[in-house]
Design a protein around this motif. Structure first.
Motif, PDB file in Angstrom:
ATOM      1  N   VAL A 198      46.274  39.710  36.623  1.00 33.38           N
ATOM      2  CA  VAL A 198      47.015  40.685  35.823  1.00 33.38           C
ATOM      3  C   VAL A 198      46.070  41.455  34.903  1.00 33.38           C
ATOM      4  O   VAL A 198      46.202  42.665  34.732  1.00 33.38           O
ATOM      5  CB  VAL A 198      48.135  39.992  35.017  1.00 33.38           C
ATOM      6  N   ALA A 199      45.089  40.769  34.338  1.00 39.31           N
ATOM      7  CA  ALA A 199      44.172  41.409  33.390  1.00 39.31           C
ATOM      8  C   ALA A 199      43.074  42.224  34.060  1.00 39.31           C
ATOM      9  O   ALA A 199      42.642  43.247  33.522  1.00 39.31           O
ATOM     10  CB  ALA A 199      43.528  40.348  32.503  1.00 39.31           C
ATOM     11  N   ASN A 200      42.644  41.793  35.236  1.00 37.67           N
ATOM     12  CA  ASN A 200      41.400  42.346  35.790  1.00 37.67           C
ATOM     13  C   ASN A 200      41.498  42.949  37.176  1.00 37.67           C
ATOM     14  O   ASN A 200      40.467  43.319  37.745  1.00 37.67           O
ATOM     15  CB  ASN A 200      40.330  41.243  35.801  1.00 37.67           C
ATOM     16  N   ASP A 201      42.690  43.070  37.746  1.00 41.97           N
ATOM     17  CA  ASP A 201      42.808  43.568  39.112  1.00 41.97           C
ATOM     18  C   ASP A 201      43.850  44.682  39.207  1.00 41.97           C
ATOM     19  O   ASP A 201      44.945  44.474  39.715  1.00 41.97           O
ATOM     20  CB  ASP A 201      43.171  42.423  40.055  1.00 41.97           C
ATOM     21  N   PRO A 202      43.546  45.862  38.699  1.00 38.45           N
ATOM     22  CA  PRO A 202      44.515  46.960  38.754  1.00 38.45           C
ATOM     23  C   PRO A 202      44.494  47.720  40.075  1.00 38.45           C
ATOM     24  O   PRO A 202      44.956  48.848  40.145  1.00 38.45           O
ATOM     25  CB  PRO A 202      44.061  47.861  37.605  1.00 38.45           C
ATOM     26  N   GLY A 203      43.978  47.113  41.115  1.00 41.07           N
ATOM     27  CA  GLY A 203      43.807  47.795  42.388  1.00 41.07           C
ATOM     28  C   GLY A 203      45.103  48.225  43.046  1.00 41.07           C
ATOM     29  O   GLY A 203      46.209  47.903  42.598  1.00 41.07           O
ATOM     30  N   ALA A 204      44.958  48.927  44.141  1.00 44.75           N
ATOM     31  CA  ALA A 204      46.094  49.505  44.858  1.00 44.75           C
ATOM     32  C   ALA A 204      47.032  48.425  45.402  1.00 44.75           C
ATOM     33  O   ALA A 204      48.218  48.668  45.564  1.00 44.75           O
ATOM     34  CB  ALA A 204      45.582  50.374  46.010  1.00 44.75           C
ATOM     35  N   LEU A 205      46.506  47.236  45.663  1.00 47.65           N
ATOM     36  CA  LEU A 205      47.335  46.160  46.207  1.00 47.65           C
ATOM     37  C   LEU A 205      47.844  45.209  45.125  1.00 47.65           C
ATOM     38  O   LEU A 205      48.324  44.122  45.417  1.00 47.65           O
ATOM     39  CB  LEU A 205      46.540  45.376  47.253  1.00 47.65           C
TER      40      LEU A 205
END
Length: 191
Positions: free
Chosen positions: A112-119
């Motif tokens: 949640v904190a570090n993975d704002p990617g498309a998936l």
């Protein structure tokens, strides 16, 4: 035995109504019943008997013991690094039947904190019961449950299910719902 004394609830209804609504919405929520408590034949008063969120609760709601994380203090579910000891002031592991330790909880917080990617959305729903969480937060907001995660970062558990690998939100402590914020904890008689 988990007895709640209706602190701040002159109606004696708040938790009973809240847990009933949570269960009606398909959320894992404690069962409760009213209980007159006697000690040595002396009536102490009316209490609410609330089902403890423990191994039996997990088996009844999830079909297994799994791993139960209890929010033991206020939290923002903020990433504090990969060292589990950084989270022990906010959470404790109540039981860990599958020996997964802190990994599922830390993986979720990290993502949640570090993975704002498309998936992100897909990965989140693979690791977390988003629908259940949103239902619980909606009920908290509707019931003005200010002593909860959405307002104070507390009073919940997270359960890790070994079958699907997801974390599930387990709400807790509804004696302060349906509350006016400017209302005193112990109502006065007007004097």
């Amino acid at each position: 035995v988990n007895l709640h004394n209706f602190a701040g609830d002159p109606s004696f209804l708040r938790e009973m109504l809240a847990y009933g609504l949570l269960r009606e919405q398909g959320l894992p929520a404690s069962r409760c019943a009213y209980a007159q408590v006697f000690v040595n034949d002396s009536l102490l008063g009316l209490y609410l008997l609330v089902e403890e969120v423990d191994k039996r609760f997990c088996v009844a709601h999830f079909g297994e013991k799994g791993t139960l994380y209890n929010c033991s203090d206020n939290t923002e579910l903020a990433w504090q690094g990969a060292d589990a000891s950084a989270y022990t002031d906010e959470f404790k592991i109540e039981h860990d039947a599958n020996n997964v330790g802190w990994k599922p909880l830390l993986d979720l917080i990290d993502m949640v904190a570090n993975d704002p990617g498309a998936l992100f959305r897909q990965r989140l729903t693979e690791r977390f019961d988003v629908d259940g969480y949103l239902r619980a937060m909606t009920i908290d907001a509707l019931l003005n449950n200010w002593d909860s995660y959405h307002d104070n970062g507390r009073n919940f558990n997270l359960y890790h299910h070994s079958g699907d690998g997801r974390l599930y939100w387990v709400p807790w402590d509804y004696n302060l719902c349906l509350w006016q914020r400017d209302m005193e904890l112990i109502p006065r008689d007007g004097s």
